[in-house]
Design a protein around this motif. Structure first.
Motif, PDB file in Angstrom:
ATOM      1  N   LYS A 258       2.287  -3.200  -7.220  1.00 55.44           N
ATOM      2  CA  LYS A 258       0.792  -3.183  -7.604  1.00 55.44           C
ATOM      3  C   LYS A 258       0.372  -3.418  -8.855  1.00 55.44           C
ATOM      4  CE  LYS A 258      -3.200  -3.378  -5.434  1.00 55.44           C
ATOM      5  NZ  LYS A 258      -3.627  -4.668  -4.689  1.00 55.44           N
TER       6      LYS A 258
ATOM      7  N   LYS B 175       0.771  -7.409  -9.262  1.00 55.95           N
ATOM      8  CA  LYS B 175      -0.856  -7.356  -8.836  1.00 55.95           C
ATOM      9  C   LYS B 175      -0.708  -7.831  -7.210  1.00 55.95           C
ATOM     10  CE  LYS B 175      -2.354  -6.687 -12.930  1.00 55.95           C
ATOM     11  NZ  LYS B 175      -1.586  -5.589 -13.609  1.00 55.95           N
ATOM     12  N   SER B 176       0.479  -7.224  -6.678  1.00 47.57           N
ATOM     13  CA  SER B 176       0.925  -7.575  -5.031  1.00 47.57           C
ATOM     14  C   SER B 176       0.864  -6.281  -4.476  1.00 47.57           C
ATOM     15  CB  SER B 176       2.066  -8.434  -5.369  1.00 47.57           C
ATOM     16  OG  SER B 176       2.113  -9.633  -6.121  1.00 47.57           O
ATOM     17  N   ASP B 177       0.974  -6.565  -3.164  1.00 48.33           N
ATOM     18  CA  ASP B 177       0.859  -5.477  -2.120  1.00 48.33           C
ATOM     19  C   ASP B 177       2.307  -5.477  -1.491  1.00 48.33           C
ATOM     20  OD1 ASP B 177      -1.737  -4.471  -2.447  1.00 48.33           O
ATOM     21  OD2 ASP B 177      -2.503  -6.273  -1.691  1.00 48.33           O
TER      22      ASP B 177
ATOM     23  N   GLU C 189       2.986  -9.192  -0.355  1.00 47.33           N
ATOM     24  CA  GLU C 189       1.723 -10.202  -0.398  1.00 47.33           C
ATOM     25  C   GLU C 189       1.259 -10.321  -1.877  1.00 47.33           C
ATOM     26  OE1 GLU C 189      -0.622 -13.012   0.936  1.00 47.33           O
ATOM     27  OE2 GLU C 189       0.578 -12.038   2.088  1.00 47.33           O
ATOM     28  N   SER C 190       1.520 -11.690  -2.460  1.00 55.46           N
ATOM     29  CA  SER C 190       1.121 -11.971  -3.638  1.00 55.46           C
ATOM     30  C   SER C 190      -0.083 -12.944  -3.632  1.00 55.46           C
ATOM     31  CB  SER C 190       2.186 -12.800  -4.643  1.00 55.46           C
ATOM     32  OG  SER C 190       1.531 -13.322  -5.566  1.00 55.46           O
ATOM     33  N   PRO C 191      -1.371 -12.502  -4.619  1.00 55.36           N
ATOM     34  CA  PRO C 191      -2.366 -13.298  -4.766  1.00 55.36           C
ATOM     35  C   PRO C 191      -2.224 -14.710  -5.316  1.00 55.36           C
ATOM     36  CG  PRO C 191      -2.409 -11.574  -6.135  1.00 55.36           C
ATOM     37  CD  PRO C 191      -1.175 -11.133  -5.418  1.00 55.36           C
ATOM     38  N   PHE C 192      -0.847 -14.624  -5.872  1.00 59.89           N
ATOM     39  CA  PHE C 192      -0.677 -15.894  -6.358  1.00 59.89           C
ATOM     40  C   PHE C 192       0.384 -16.822  -5.794  1.00 59.89           C
ATOM     41  CE2 PHE C 192      -0.975 -12.705  -9.676  1.00 59.89           C
ATOM     42  CZ  PHE C 192      -2.164 -12.933 -10.076  1.00 59.89           C
TER      43      PHE C 192
ATOM     44  N   GLY D   9       1.409 -16.097  -2.176  1.00 59.66           N
ATOM     45  CA  GLY D   9       1.307 -15.714  -0.741  1.00 59.66           C
ATOM     46  C   GLY D   9       2.251 -14.725  -0.319  1.00 59.66           C
ATOM     47  N   THR D  10       2.982 -14.803   0.697  1.00 60.70           N
ATOM     48  CA  THR D  10       3.849 -13.948   1.316  1.00 60.70           C
ATOM     49  C   THR D  10       5.216 -14.266   0.793  1.00 60.70           C
ATOM     50  OG1 THR D  10       2.313 -13.565   3.319  1.00 60.70           O
ATOM     51  CG2 THR D  10       4.888 -12.840   3.323  1.00 60.70           C
TER      52      THR D  10
END
Length: 176
Positions: free
Chosen positions: A45, A49-51, A59-62, A64-65
């Protein structure tokens, strides 16, 4: 405690217990348990910046999965450093953003690294770091920086010539 050797280990002849190239080591020795505690989730995180959704799925906002193999090298090394002790990590794989987390990790576990580059980061208060080159203990970014400038930090070392302060674990990175 974080133990820092200013300089570079010659990776060509170094044993497996020197984690020179984090992508290779992490991907080869990865165990799902590394990702099941709060540390891996926090590292991914804060750095990427991912989950972390599942041990092998992020899951990356940049992007995807993505697979666990696609997280950043700094995240991989911090996760592995918590999971695998008694080895030496190439500190140059830690970006400047990794250092506060690395200092926090050193409160609960011994981590040994070599380091060539000069990181710039915010020191986490009251965390000591031992400089392997001279045995000194530093407690601030200024002391760390000054010790790095004083050390022969541009020298290449043979892994075996260093008196590592933590016993090297010869069985931690075995391939089944």
């Amino acid at each position: 405690m974080l133990y820092v050797l200013f300089g570079c280990i010659k990776s060509k002849d170094a044993p497996r217990e020197y984690v020179a190239h984090i992508d290779d080591w992490f991907d080869t020795f990865f165990e799902e348990e590394w990702m099941t505690d709060g540390w891996a989730k926090r590292v991914i995180k804060e750095l990427d910046k991912s989950d972390l959704l599942y041990p092998k799925i992020i899951e990356s906002p940049f992007l995807g999965t993505i697979s666990y193999e696609d997280i950043s090298g700094g995240a991989k090394q911090l996760i592995m450093a918590k999971a695998v002790s008694g080895v030496v990590y190439n500190g140059n794989n830690f970006g400047d953003n990794c250092w506060p987390l690395l200092l926090e990790l050193s409160r609960e576990r011994d981590v040994m690294i070599d380091l060539f580059y000069h990181p710039i980061f915010n020191w986490v208060d009251d965390i000591p770091v031992t400089i392997i080159n001279d045995g000194s203990v530093v407690r601030s970014f200024k002391e760390f920086r000054d010790a790095h400038f004083k050390a022969d930090g541009y020298r290449d070392y043979d892994f075996e010539e260093i008196a590592w302060p933590v016993k090297i674990n010869k069985t931690s990175l075995m391939i089944d």
